[in-house]
Design a protein around this motif. Structure first.
Motif, mmCIF file in Angstrom:
data_model
loop_
_atom_site.group_PDB
_atom_site.id
_atom_site.type_symbol
_atom_site.label_atom_id
_atom_site.label_comp_id
_atom_site.label_asym_id
_atom_site.label_seq_id
_atom_site.Cartn_x
_atom_site.Cartn_y
_atom_site.Cartn_z
ATOM 1 N N ILE A 103 -5.217 -2.400 0.262
ATOM 2 C CA ILE A 103 -5.777 -2.040 1.646
ATOM 3 C C ILE A 103 -7.072 -3.058 1.915
ATOM 4 N N LEU B 87 0.879 -1.289 0.009
ATOM 5 C CA LEU B 87 0.027 -0.027 -0.087
ATOM 6 C C LEU B 87 0.911 1.351 0.096
ATOM 7 N N MET C 22 -3.511 0.755 -4.539
ATOM 8 C CA MET C 22 -3.367 1.018 -3.405
ATOM 9 C C MET C 22 -4.813 0.438 -2.574
#
Length: 179
Positions: A47, A34, A43
């Motif tokens: 997550i 991330l 990203m």
């Protein structure tokens, strides 16, 4: 083999221990990914992987309700919300190339030093023995979670609700300033 046993403090290598270490590696690697990715879509995906790994940790702890809520709310709704926000906003694909400067080397050195200090603190701490019974029974974790949340942790629970309300109002104010 004795050195490995001493290094891990004499852990019994059960399936639960192996699953914990696998999930821990997945969560840490996804969190590092991330931070390393430059594209926002990657990203958001990483997550989501962090959220799924944490749900697996909750399953190992016997908190089935928290694992279900983690998957439903965070891995599902929040990740999809982030992806929609990314798709609906304009963001430039042009990114300037960064060189590894002194600041990045110092940050890496600081991260390694922090990791070593944490490892040393964990290894030298005398931990209390595990309780004979878990804090709540795994078969009825929702009732025990609600009792703990609304008796022992009622003030932090209310503070979090106030914080989320303030964040929502702040987001609305920031969105209106753009118009």
């Amino acid at each position: 083999m004795r050195a490995v046993t001493n290094w891990f403090g004499g852990l019994a290598w059960t399936g639960q221990t192996v699953a914990f270490f696998v999930l821990a590696v997945v969560v840490v690697l996804a969190a590092v990914m991330l931070l390393q990715f430059r594209k926002v879509m990657y990203m958001a995906s990483s997550i989501g992987l962090v959220f799924l790994g944490m749900a697996g940790m909750y399953v190992l702890l016997g908190a089935d309700f928290l694992a279900f809520a983690q998957i439903l709310i965070y891995a599902g709704a929040i990740t999809i919300l982030m992806l929609f926000a990314i798709m609906l906003t304009r963001h430039d694909e042009v990114e300037e190339e960064e060189r590894a400067g002194l600041r990045q080397w110092l940050a890496g050195l600081g991260a390694v030093a922090l990791g070593a200090a944490m490892l040393w603190a964990i290894r030298t701490t005398t931990w209390p023995a595990a309780p004979a019974q878990p804090p709540w029974p795994a078969r009825n974790s929702v009732t025990a979670l609600a009792e703990t949340l609304f008796t022992s942790y009622v003030v932090p629970f209310e503070l979090v609700s106030v914080l989320l309300t303030v964040a929502l109002v702040g987001a609305v104010i920031l969105a209106r300033k753009g118009d």
